[in-house]
Design a protein around this motif. Structure first.
Motif, PDB file in Angstrom:
ATOM      1  N   ARG A   1      37.808  67.523  60.143  1.00 57.92           N
ATOM      2  CA  ARG A   1      39.054  66.777  59.955  1.00 57.92           C
ATOM      3  C   ARG A   1      38.798  65.328  59.561  1.00 57.92           C
ATOM      4  N   TYR A   2      37.596  64.829  59.861  1.00 57.67           N
ATOM      5  CA  TYR A   2      37.272  63.436  59.540  1.00 57.67           C
ATOM      6  C   TYR A   2      35.793  63.353  59.214  1.00 57.67           C
ATOM      7  N   CYS A   3      35.474  62.563  58.194  1.00 56.46           N
ATOM      8  CA  CYS A   3      34.084  62.249  57.870  1.00 56.46           C
ATOM      9  C   CYS A   3      34.060  60.788  57.444  1.00 56.46           C
ATOM     10  N   GLY A   4      33.162  60.024  58.042  1.00 60.11           N
ATOM     11  CA  GLY A   4      33.095  58.605  57.716  1.00 60.11           C
ATOM     12  C   GLY A   4      31.671  58.086  57.694  1.00 60.11           C
ATOM     13  N   ILE A   5      31.475  57.032  56.934  1.00 57.98           N
ATOM     14  CA  ILE A   5      30.190  56.334  56.866  1.00 57.98           C
ATOM     15  C   ILE A   5      30.399  54.977  57.523  1.00 57.98           C
ATOM     16  N   GLY A   6      29.450  54.590  58.394  1.00 54.57           N
ATOM     17  CA  GLY A   6      29.633  53.347  59.130  1.00 54.57           C
ATOM     18  C   GLY A   6      28.417  52.451  59.139  1.00 54.57           C
ATOM     19  N   ALA A   7      28.658  51.193  59.420  1.00 53.01           N
ATOM     20  CA  ALA A   7      27.603  50.200  59.613  1.00 53.01           C
ATOM     21  C   ALA A   7      27.974  49.379  60.835  1.00 53.01           C
ATOM     22  N   HIS A   8      27.058  49.309  61.791  1.00 54.43           N
ATOM     23  CA  HIS A   8      27.305  48.567  63.028  1.00 54.43           C
ATOM     24  C   HIS A   8      26.135  47.640  63.300  1.00 54.43           C
ATOM     25  N   LEU A   9      26.446  46.406  63.654  1.00 51.88           N
ATOM     26  CA  LEU A   9      25.416  45.423  63.966  1.00 51.88           C
ATOM     27  C   LEU A   9      24.986  45.616  65.415  1.00 51.88           C
ATOM     28  N   LEU A  10      23.703  45.904  65.628  1.00 46.55           N
ATOM     29  CA  LEU A  10      23.180  46.105  66.983  1.00 46.55           C
ATOM     30  C   LEU A  10      22.712  44.775  67.568  1.00 46.55           C
ATOM     31  N   PRO A  11      22.478  44.720  68.880  1.00 40.36           N
ATOM     32  CA  PRO A  11      22.058  43.459  69.510  1.00 40.36           C
ATOM     33  C   PRO A  11      20.796  42.842  68.912  1.00 40.36           C
TER      34      PRO A  11
END
Length: 199
Positions: free
Chosen positions: A60-70
């Protein structure tokens, strides 16, 4: 595939991939370039086939993400939410998860797993490091992929929601465990009006 409506909170930082009519979606067309390229048609065809297979299997959902880690560096990942019917009709959701553990254990796809009772429902968490290309030729080396899955059963045991997180950064992927746990806790079955993404 099931028509079971659900809602789930999608974390900030993800951009959804269109699951219908990929070819006419302007973001996808822009991403591969508006100019005429000989490989453009075959690329769009491959993406369309991939997305169609995801939808057929209940995604139902597919996404590409970018997250800044510590540590100050970004972590890139793919996130999917899939909804499927279970086999066997209504039953205890914990038995549904127990059967899933047994079948995955038998076919060697279980990975490191934990059945957790959250404040909302039971969740089966599974994590493993696998290959990006499982059917690679002998001698070739495919990059490792960290995979974390949370499976949430409906209260009647008739449906399952699978939240799947994958990243090529196999060493730092574990930093997103809480994010996936929070997503699993946010899952609701049935039509609701919430601030979450209704799927």
């Amino acid at each position: 595939m099931t028509d079971q409506p659900i809602s789930v909170a999608i974390p900030d930082g993800y951009n959804a991939i269109p699951l219908h009519d990929v070819v006419t979606h302007s973001d996808v067309t822009h991403a591969i370039g508006a100019g005429a390229r000989t490989d453009r048609v075959s690329f769009l065809s491959a993406i369309t086939t991939l997305v169609e297979s995801l939808v057929v299997n209940g995604t139902r959902y597919c996404g590409i993400g970018a997250h800044l880690l510590p540590d100050g560096n970004p972590l890139y990942s793919c996130l999917t939410v899939t909804v499927v019917d279970t086999v066997g009709g209504p039953r205890n959701p914990r038995l549904v998860l127990s059967d899933l553990v047994r079948s995955r254990s038998a076919d060697g796809t279980l990975g490191l797993s934990a059945l957790v009772e959250t404040d909302t429902h039971p969740v089966l968490f599974t994590e493993k490091v696998g290959s990006a290309l499982p059917n690679q030729s002998p001698g070739s080396q495919a990059p490792a992929v960290y995979q974390l899955q949370a499976v949430v059963p409906s209260q009647d045991g008739n449906s399952l929601v699978a939240i799947e997180f994958s990243t090529p950064d196999s060493e730092r992927g574990t930093a997103c465990r809480k994010m996936i746990s929070d997503m699993a806790r946010s899952v609701k079955f049935g039509p609701q009006v919430t601030s979450s993404l209704n799927l």
